[in-house]
Motif scaffolding. Structure first.
Motif, mmCIF file in Angstrom:
data_model
loop_
_atom_site.group_PDB
_atom_site.id
_atom_site.type_symbol
_atom_site.label_atom_id
_atom_site.label_comp_id
_atom_site.label_asym_id
_atom_site.label_seq_id
_atom_site.Cartn_x
_atom_site.Cartn_y
_atom_site.Cartn_z
ATOM 1 N N ARG A 168 -3.585 7.117 -2.625
ATOM 2 C CA ARG A 168 -3.345 5.747 -2.137
ATOM 3 C C ARG A 168 -3.414 4.774 -3.298
ATOM 4 O O ARG A 168 -4.344 4.841 -4.099
ATOM 5 C CB ARG A 168 -4.398 5.341 -1.102
ATOM 6 C CG ARG A 168 -4.355 6.148 0.153
ATOM 7 C CD ARG A 168 -5.526 5.768 1.064
ATOM 8 N NE ARG A 168 -5.493 6.553 2.271
ATOM 9 C CZ ARG A 168 -4.930 6.167 3.405
ATOM 10 N NH1 ARG A 168 -4.371 4.990 3.491
ATOM 11 N NH2 ARG A 168 -4.929 6.958 4.453
ATOM 12 N N VAL B 48 1.159 5.306 0.102
ATOM 13 C CA VAL B 48 0.404 6.488 0.509
ATOM 14 C C VAL B 48 1.305 7.708 0.394
ATOM 15 O O VAL B 48 2.367 7.772 1.015
ATOM 16 C CB VAL B 48 -0.120 6.359 1.959
ATOM 17 C CG1 VAL B 48 -0.883 7.609 2.364
ATOM 18 C CG2 VAL B 48 -0.981 5.123 2.119
ATOM 19 N N LEU C 166 0.866 -1.169 0.000
ATOM 20 C CA LEU C 166 0.000 0.000 0.000
ATOM 21 C C LEU C 166 0.905 1.222 0.000
ATOM 22 O O LEU C 166 1.713 1.401 0.918
ATOM 23 C CB LEU C 166 -0.919 0.018 1.224
ATOM 24 C CG LEU C 166 -1.743 1.288 1.418
ATOM 25 C CD1 LEU C 166 -2.736 1.480 0.274
ATOM 26 C CD2 LEU C 166 -2.462 1.249 2.757
#
Length: 125
Positions: free
Chosen positions: A80, A75, A73
């Motif tokens: 995102r 960010v 993930l």
């Protein structure tokens, strides 16, 4: 008197647990940050939009990632993206839709072939 004793005792007990994950400031053999998770050491290497997670055993030897699954993930501000990772020899590899900026927060999730899972947080170099 009892309070300082309890604090000291808790630090003695917690010390070894905290020391197990001391890779955060270390660089792996490929120049990326390294973390412990799921019984292995993972080194994150970013180049443009390519993510490579090099996987090592406790002795520092590369591990075949066949049977591993994972994702990262990413960010950066309000943006995102989840990047799936696929086994590629001794690495897990993935490609983001665009170049990954320096300082992007990256959360790695992996599951080993033995079924152990874990996560680690990185900041992209």
């Amino acid at each position: 008197m009892l309070k300082p004793l309890l604090v000291a005792a808790s630090l003695v007990v917690a010390g070894p647990a905290l020391a197990q994950h001391a890779h955060g400031a270390q660089k792996g053999p490929n120049g990326g940050p390294m973390e412990d998770l799921a019984g292995v050491h993972a080194e994150l290497v970013v180049s443009g939009e390519t993510l490579n997670v090099h996987v090592f055993d406790e002795a520092g030897k590369p591990v075949d990632t066949g049977g591993f699954t994972g994702s990262v993930l990413l960010v950066s501000g309000n943006d995102r993206k989840t990047v799936p990772l696929a086994p590629a020899g001794q690495t897990l590899a993935g490609k983001a839709p665009a170049a990954i900026a320096k300082g992007t927060a990256a959360t790695l999730l992996i599951k080993t072939a033995a079924g152990k899972s874990g996560q680690a947080k990185f900041t992209t170099p």
